[in-house]
Each structure stands twice: as structure tokens, then as C-alpha cells.
Design a protein around this motif. Structure first.
Motif, short mmCIF file in Angstrom:
data_model
loop_
_atom_site.label_atom_id
_atom_site.label_comp_id
_atom_site.label_asym_id
_atom_site.label_seq_id
_atom_site.Cartn_x
_atom_site.Cartn_y
_atom_site.Cartn_z
N ALA A 171 0.88 -1.27 0.00
CA ALA A 171 0.09 0.14 -0.01
C ALA A 171 0.85 1.49 -0.09
CB ALA A 171 -0.94 0.03 1.21
N HIS A 174 2.21 1.85 -3.43
CA HIS A 174 1.41 1.86 -4.41
C HIS A 174 1.59 0.66 -5.39
CE1 HIS A 174 1.17 6.43 -3.79
NE2 HIS A 174 0.43 5.80 -2.61
N ASP A 176 0.74 -3.69 -6.39
CA ASP A 176 -0.37 -4.51 -6.51
C ASP A 176 0.16 -5.67 -5.81
OD1 ASP A 176 -2.04 -6.57 -6.98
OD2 ASP A 176 -2.78 -5.80 -8.85
N ASP A 195 -3.34 -3.86 6.42
CA ASP A 195 -3.68 -3.41 5.67
C ASP A 195 -3.26 -1.69 5.43
OD1 ASP A 195 -5.87 -3.06 3.20
OD2 ASP A 195 -7.12 -3.89 4.68
N THR A 197 -3.98 2.20 3.16
CA THR A 197 -4.98 2.68 2.50
C THR A 197 -4.29 3.57 1.15
OG1 THR A 197 -4.54 4.90 3.51
CG2 THR A 197 -6.34 3.60 4.50
N GLU A 199 -1.83 5.76 1.31
CA GLU A 199 -1.47 7.46 1.56
C GLU A 199 0.01 7.42 1.26
OE1 GLU A 199 -2.85 8.35 5.24
OE2 GLU A 199 -5.07 8.70 4.66
N ARG A 209 -9.69 -3.15 6.78
CA ARG A 209 -9.89 -1.74 7.28
C ARG A 209 -9.18 -0.79 6.27
NH1 ARG A 209 -9.54 -2.36 13.88
NH2 ARG A 209 -11.16 -3.96 13.82
N GLY A 210 -8.36 -1.34 5.28
CA GLY A 210 -7.89 -0.31 4.14
C GLY A 210 -8.35 -0.84 2.85
N THR A 211 -7.40 -0.76 1.80
CA THR A 211 -7.97 -0.66 0.59
C THR A 211 -7.35 -1.85 -0.16
OG1 THR A 211 -6.34 0.91 -0.22
CG2 THR A 211 -8.52 1.68 0.37
N GLN A 212 -6.30 -2.59 0.45
CA GLN A 212 -5.55 -3.85 -0.14
C GLN A 212 -6.34 -4.91 -0.46
OE1 GLN A 212 -2.27 -2.91 -1.31
NE2 GLN A 212 -3.44 -1.03 -0.92
#
Length: 268
Positions: A171, A174, A176, A195, A197, A199, A209-212
Motif C-alpha cells: 500500500a 502503491h 499491487d 492493510d 490505504t 496514502e 480496514r484499508g484498500t488492499q
């Protein structure tokens, strides 16, 4: 019959509580083992103390994280090779199959210059261990970005026999995680589950709780022929109480177990 992937509790996940608390919580919550983060807590450096905790709580040590952080540059020795060998001796003594190691910092010129060859030499000396090089991330400060690692933050650019895939670091960089796992291939030996976000900083959030794609990565492991362990490495230093910390670590374990048993999207 499918062998269950062990889910470990990293001792870093209980900070600022001491290493001993990781064994207590791992046993209470039903983790399969502990990953010992070797740092300034003397218990984390002591094989006898760790063996005693492991026996008392009935929780094995299944990975050792070598002292690679900025705050651990003087643990055991100022020599990074000596620190790595000591971590390997600790893992061997405790029966842990994996040693997690970071790429060298830019200022560790001699260590960096011979890192690939030196790592192979140490691996030969400790033939039963996997030295899993971890993916890191660029550091962003005051609107600028720099990479404090040599030759870089992504170990797949160099190529090593074994890797640790850290989703929080993905994360922050940035990246994948699924693509990184593809690049690691059969060398994927260990996973740090946390996880983020995206940022641009290392957050180590409870998975989900994040975006991963934490769940997707975990459910893909069976199809990847993964034979390592998943270590929950989340930040709970902001927890208002032990009960809150325990709830976060329980949620992380439940997330891991749920997705490790989900159908794999990758053909075996």
C-alpha cells in the motif's frame, strides 16, 4: 488433504506491550504461533526466555524477524551480518523455519555491496532455514520521495530465493500485492498481513480496514503452492486498552482464517 496455513502473531503487533505479551495473546486468541520481532526488548533477543514463553503458553515460534529496523541497528552488534547470523541461530534454536530480512539501507555500503552473495553464504551455513527478503517502500517527506534501500525497495527487481510479501508495504509503495506475489513466484515463503490505504506511509491496519486486496491474496495462496506462514503484523499502539488491542488481533485472525479457507481464484 490440504494443510492449513499457519497464522502467526508478530510480536510487533502488541507494541508497546513487551514480547511476552505476544505469546500470552497468541495463546488466548488461538493463533498457530508467534513471529518474534527481534528489537530492543531483551526477551526478544534471548533464546532461553523465548523457549520458556513458548513452552509455558504452548505457542511455537515459527518465524524470526532479524533486527533490521532503524531502532535495532545496535542490537547484538553494529555489524548487520552478525545480526543476521544471530537471528538465524535464534531461529534454528527455536525450530522456526523462516528468517525475515530487509534489503540493506543505502548507508550500509559494504553490507549492500555483497548482500546477494552474503545472503547465499549465510543460507548455506543454515541449510534448514529460508531467508525471506521483504518488500519495502519509498519514503515520502515534505512532498519529496526517496528510497532508503539498496538496490531498491522491491526485492524482486534483484531476485532472491525466498521472499516475504508485506501488504501494508505494498500500500505504501502503491504496488499491487497480487502482481508482486506473481513476481515472487515459488519464492514466496512468508506473508506479513496488514492493510493500508495507499496514502504513502506504512499503516499496518487490521486487514479489511484499508484498500488492499488482503482477502484475495490470502485465498490465492493455495493455488500458488504456498508452504509458508501468514504473520499478522498490525499496529495496535493506538489502542485505548488491552481489550481494544485484543479485539483488533482477534479480528485480524478471523479475517485470515476466513480467507485462507476460501476457494482459490488461481488454478493449482
Amino acid at each position: 488433504m490440504t494443510t492449513r496455513v499457519p497464522v502467526l502473531l508478530s510480536s510487533s503487533s502488541v507494541f508497546p506491550e513487551p514480547t511476552a505479551a505476544a505469546f500470552q495473546l497468541a495463546a488466548a486468541l488461538g493463533y498457530d504461533g508467534v513471529e518474534v520481532m527481534v528489537w530492543t526488548d531483551v526477551v526478544s533477543q534471548d533464546a532461553g526466555a523465548l523457549r520458556g514463553l513458548s513452552t509455558h503458553y504452548g505457542v511455537p515460534v515459527l518465524s524470526v524477524h532479524a533486527p533490521c529496523l532503524l531502532v535495532t541497528q545496535r542490537v547484538w552488534s553494529a555489524d548487520p551480518w552478525q545480526r543476521l547470523r544471530k537471528a538465524a541461530e535464534l531461529a534454528e534454536t527455536l525450530g522456526a523455519p523462516t528468517v525475515v530480512v530487509h534489503p540493506p539501507f543505502t548507508w550500509q555500503r559494504d553490507y549492500a555491496r555483497g548482500f546477494t552473495e552474503g545472503l547465499a553464504t549465510v543460507a548455506d551455513q543454515f541449510g534448514g532455514l529460508r531467508f525471506a527478503v521483504e518488500n519495502m517502500y519509498p519514503v515520502r517527506m515534505a512532498g519529496r520521495q526517496f528510497v532508503p534501500y539498496v538496490p531498491g525497495w522491491d526485492p524482486t527487481d534483484t531476485g532472491y530465493p525466498s521472499y516475504t510479501l508485506d501488504l501494508s508495504h505494498c500500500a505504501a509503495s502503491h504496488s499491487d500485492p497480487l502482481e508482486m506475489a506473481d513476481r515472487m513466484g515459488a519464492g514466496l515463503a512468508h506473508v506479513h498481513l496488514g492493510d493500508g490505504t495507499g496514502e504513502g506511509r506504512d499503516e499496518h491496519l487490521v486487514p479489511g480496514r484499508g484498500t488492499q486486496p488482503c482477502g484475495e491474496l490470502l485465498s490465492s495462496l493455495a493455488g500458488r503452492g504456498f508452504t509458508g506462514a501468514v504473520a499478522v503484523e498490525v499496529a495496535t499502539r493506538g489502542a485505548k486498552s488491552r481489550a481494544v488491542r485484543e479485539a483488533d488481533l482477534r479480528a485480524a485472525l478471523e479475517f485470515a482464517r476466513q480467507h485462507l479457507t476460501a476457494p482459490s481464484p488461481i488454478d493449482a
